[in-house]
Design a protein around this motif. Structure first.
Motif, PDB file in Angstrom:
ATOM      1  N   LYS A 172       0.843  -1.218   0.000  1.00  0.00           N
ATOM      2  CA  LYS A 172       0.000   0.000   0.000  1.00  0.00           C
ATOM      3  C   LYS A 172       0.869   1.256   0.000  1.00  0.00           C
ATOM      4  O   LYS A 172       1.891   1.286   0.689  1.00  0.00           O
ATOM      5  CB  LYS A 172      -0.938  -0.010   1.210  1.00  0.00           C
ATOM      6  CG  LYS A 172      -0.221   0.035   2.546  1.00  0.00           C
ATOM      7  CD  LYS A 172      -1.193  -0.231   3.699  1.00  0.00           C
ATOM      8  CE  LYS A 172      -0.505  -0.032   5.041  1.00  0.00           C
ATOM      9  NZ  LYS A 172      -1.256  -0.605   6.156  1.00  0.00           N
ATOM     10  N   ILE A 231      -6.491  -6.017   2.324  1.00  0.00           N
ATOM     11  CA  ILE A 231      -6.292  -6.150   3.775  1.00  0.00           C
ATOM     12  C   ILE A 231      -6.952  -5.024   4.565  1.00  0.00           C
ATOM     13  O   ILE A 231      -6.973  -5.060   5.792  1.00  0.00           O
ATOM     14  CB  ILE A 231      -4.788  -6.209   4.134  1.00  0.00           C
ATOM     15  CG1 ILE A 231      -4.077  -4.902   3.739  1.00  0.00           C
ATOM     16  CG2 ILE A 231      -4.112  -7.407   3.479  1.00  0.00           C
ATOM     17  CD1 ILE A 231      -2.674  -4.791   4.313  1.00  0.00           C
ATOM     18  N   MET A 289      -5.974  -7.764  14.049  1.00  0.00           N
ATOM     19  CA  MET A 289      -4.844  -6.845  14.282  1.00  0.00           C
ATOM     20  C   MET A 289      -4.741  -6.578  15.774  1.00  0.00           C
ATOM     21  O   MET A 289      -5.715  -6.179  16.409  1.00  0.00           O
ATOM     22  CB  MET A 289      -5.097  -5.512  13.584  1.00  0.00           C
ATOM     23  CG  MET A 289      -4.882  -5.553  12.092  1.00  0.00           C
ATOM     24  SD  MET A 289      -5.467  -4.028  11.355  1.00  0.00           S
ATOM     25  CE  MET A 289      -3.990  -3.035  11.493  1.00  0.00           C
ATOM     26  N   MET A 299       2.190  -8.342  11.704  1.00  0.00           N
ATOM     27  CA  MET A 299       2.684  -7.326  10.779  1.00  0.00           C
ATOM     28  C   MET A 299       4.179  -7.128  11.067  1.00  0.00           C
ATOM     29  O   MET A 299       4.755  -7.900  11.830  1.00  0.00           O
ATOM     30  CB  MET A 299       1.921  -6.004  10.962  1.00  0.00           C
ATOM     31  CG  MET A 299       0.504  -6.223  11.411  1.00  0.00           C
ATOM     32  SD  MET A 299      -0.683  -4.874  11.346  1.00  0.00           S
ATOM     33  CE  MET A 299       0.254  -3.378  11.332  1.00  0.00           C
ATOM     34  N   SER A 300       4.799  -6.097  10.470  1.00  0.00           N
ATOM     35  CA  SER A 300       6.259  -5.944  10.630  1.00  0.00           C
ATOM     36  C   SER A 300       6.700  -6.020  12.090  1.00  0.00           C
ATOM     37  O   SER A 300       7.662  -6.695  12.422  1.00  0.00           O
ATOM     38  CB  SER A 300       6.717  -4.608  10.039  1.00  0.00           C
ATOM     39  OG  SER A 300       6.599  -4.641   8.644  1.00  0.00           O
ATOM     40  N   ARG A 339       1.228 -10.319   7.325  1.00  0.00           N
ATOM     41  CA  ARG A 339       1.068  -9.190   6.406  1.00  0.00           C
ATOM     42  C   ARG A 339       2.163  -8.184   6.720  1.00  0.00           C
ATOM     43  O   ARG A 339       2.087  -7.469   7.705  1.00  0.00           O
ATOM     44  CB  ARG A 339      -0.312  -8.547   6.603  1.00  0.00           C
ATOM     45  CG  ARG A 339      -1.479  -9.541   6.602  1.00  0.00           C
ATOM     46  CD  ARG A 339      -2.781  -8.829   6.946  1.00  0.00           C
ATOM     47  NE  ARG A 339      -2.688  -8.069   8.180  1.00  0.00           N
ATOM     48  CZ  ARG A 339      -3.006  -8.533   9.394  1.00  0.00           C
ATOM     49  NH1 ARG A 339      -3.487  -9.752   9.537  1.00  0.00           N
ATOM     50  NH2 ARG A 339      -2.867  -7.763  10.453  1.00  0.00           N
ATOM     51  N   GLY A 346       4.648  -5.034   5.607  1.00  0.00           N
ATOM     52  CA  GLY A 346       4.838  -3.906   4.696  1.00  0.00           C
ATOM     53  C   GLY A 346       6.168  -3.215   4.909  1.00  0.00           C
ATOM     54  O   GLY A 346       7.121  -3.401   4.146  1.00  0.00           O
ATOM     55  N   SER A 347       6.271  -2.426   5.977  1.00  0.00           N
ATOM     56  CA  SER A 347       7.433  -1.551   6.140  1.00  0.00           C
ATOM     57  C   SER A 347       8.758  -2.299   6.248  1.00  0.00           C
ATOM     58  O   SER A 347       9.785  -1.791   5.794  1.00  0.00           O
ATOM     59  CB  SER A 347       7.232  -0.602   7.327  1.00  0.00           C
ATOM     60  OG  SER A 347       6.737  -1.296   8.434  1.00  0.00           O
ATOM     61  N   ARG A 405       6.361   4.146   5.433  1.00  0.00           N
ATOM     62  CA  ARG A 405       5.433   4.839   4.550  1.00  0.00           C
ATOM     63  C   ARG A 405       5.274   6.300   4.961  1.00  0.00           C
ATOM     64  O   ARG A 405       5.308   6.636   6.098  1.00  0.00           O
ATOM     65  CB  ARG A 405       4.053   4.164   4.592  1.00  0.00           C
ATOM     66  CG  ARG A 405       4.064   2.805   3.937  1.00  0.00           C
ATOM     67  CD  ARG A 405       2.696   2.149   4.026  1.00  0.00           C
ATOM     68  NE  ARG A 405       2.331   1.862   5.384  1.00  0.00           N
ATOM     69  CZ  ARG A 405       2.645   0.734   6.047  1.00  0.00           C
ATOM     70  NH1 ARG A 405       3.319  -0.207   5.435  1.00  0.00           N
ATOM     71  NH2 ARG A 405       2.297   0.571   7.300  1.00  0.00           N
TER      72      ARG A 405
HETATM   73  C1  LIG Z   1      -0.491  -1.622   6.665  1.00  0.00           C
HETATM   74  C2  LIG Z   1      -0.982  -2.916   7.159  1.00  0.00           C
HETATM   75  C3  LIG Z   1      -0.102  -3.969   7.429  1.00  0.00           C
HETATM   76  C4  LIG Z   1       1.399  -3.869   7.281  1.00  0.00           C
HETATM   77  O1  LIG Z   1       1.942  -3.056   8.273  1.00  0.00           O
HETATM   78  P1  LIG Z   1       3.527  -2.930   8.480  1.00  0.00           P
HETATM   79  O2  LIG Z   1       3.643  -2.475   9.879  1.00  0.00           O
HETATM   80  O3  LIG Z   1       3.997  -1.931   7.493  1.00  0.00           O
HETATM   81  O4  LIG Z   1       4.111  -4.275   8.258  1.00  0.00           O
HETATM   82  C5  LIG Z   1      -0.637  -5.173   7.847  1.00  0.00           C
HETATM   83  N1  LIG Z   1      -1.968  -5.332   8.001  1.00  0.00           N
HETATM   84  C6  LIG Z   1      -2.840  -4.348   7.758  1.00  0.00           C
HETATM   85  C7  LIG Z   1      -4.294  -4.603   7.944  1.00  0.00           C
HETATM   86  C8  LIG Z   1      -2.389  -3.102   7.343  1.00  0.00           C
HETATM   87  O5  LIG Z   1      -3.276  -2.128   7.108  1.00  0.00           O
END
Ligand SMILES: *Cc1c(COP(=O)(O)O)cnc(C)c1O
Length: 216
Positions: free
Chosen positions: A25, A67, A153, A191-192, A207, A209-210, A216
């Motif tokens: 994203k 997501i 989450m 997540m990260s 999931r 991302g960073s 971001r």
């Molecule tokens: C942005 C997002 C992530 C990834 O987050 P990071 O901390 O960058 O890994 C995972 N899950 C959801 C639902 C998100 O919105």
């Protein structure tokens, strides 16, 4: 560190049964291409419009995961191609996904999002709402969606005990849900910042991302 390097390092650290969703994203197409070129085929986005643009431009063997929070009136824009919707948090949304999937003669994979965080800003079902859906006859009649599992989450906090507790509660609900639907195989959590703990607590899909694409 490069995207390719980050990705390969994370992939190498994941157990075999854990699927990596590369959360792209806000990131530009060349960043996704870099990940694609080292073999990544699963990308996660949180805005339907942005995901659709990327789907149009990138190779068609990519699996697109939604997501983020989904508004019912936008489901139609992703129904043709989306591979897995993580954030299904109402029966109304599930029915709309079913309806739009039917138009394309598809079955769309979904995860039911559970509210596990103590913060009340995050979306999701509670246990009663989850079981009300799974037990309803109306749910059983939806032929164009396939519930694969649950997603959640954790609270954004330094308090590791709290995060672990939240992951444990989601895993418990997942195990209870598999009694009702025995084909469930996906628990999307981590997540990260917390994916290692999530895996310890039973996650099968992270999931990230960073840690792959940078902040971001
Ligand atoms: C942005 C997002 C992530 C990834 O987050 P990071 O901390 O960058 O890994 C995972 N899950 C959801 C639902 C998100 O919105």
């Amino acid at each position: 560190m490069s995207i390719a390097h980050n990705l390969q390092k994370i992939k190498a650290s994941l157990p075999e049964n854990v699927t990596l969703v590369a959360v792209s994203k806000t990131k530009p197409i060349p960043d996704l291409v870099e990940a694609y070129e080292v073999g990544q085929r699963i990308f996660g986005e949180n805005k339907i419009q942005e995901m659709t643009q990327k789907w149009e431009e990138l190779p068609k063997d990519i699996q697109w995961h939604m997501i983020g929070h989904v508004q019912t009136n936008k489901v139609k824009y992703m129904a043709e191609y989306v591979h897995l919707v993580h954030g299904v948090d109402s029966f109304k949304l599930l029915k709309e996904i079913n309806k739009q999937a039917k138009k394309y003669d598809r079955t769309i994979n979904c995860l039911l999002q559970i509210h596990i965080a103590e913060e009340d800003t995050k979306f999701g079902l509670d246990k009663e709402e989850l079981f009300a859906i799974l037990d309803s006859d109306e749910f059983k009649a939806l032929n164009n969606i396939n519930i694969k599992g649950l997603m959640g989450m954790a609270t954004f906090t330094e308090n590791e005990d709290q995060v672990r507790r939240e992951f444990k509660s989601l895993k418990t609900l997942f195990d209870l849900s598999t009694i009702k639907l025995d084909h469930l195989d996906t628990l999307s959590m981590g997540m990260s910042g917390d994916y290692k703990m999530a895996i310890e607590e039973g996650s099968t899909m992270v999931r990230i991302g960073s840690s792959i694409f940078g902040s971001r």
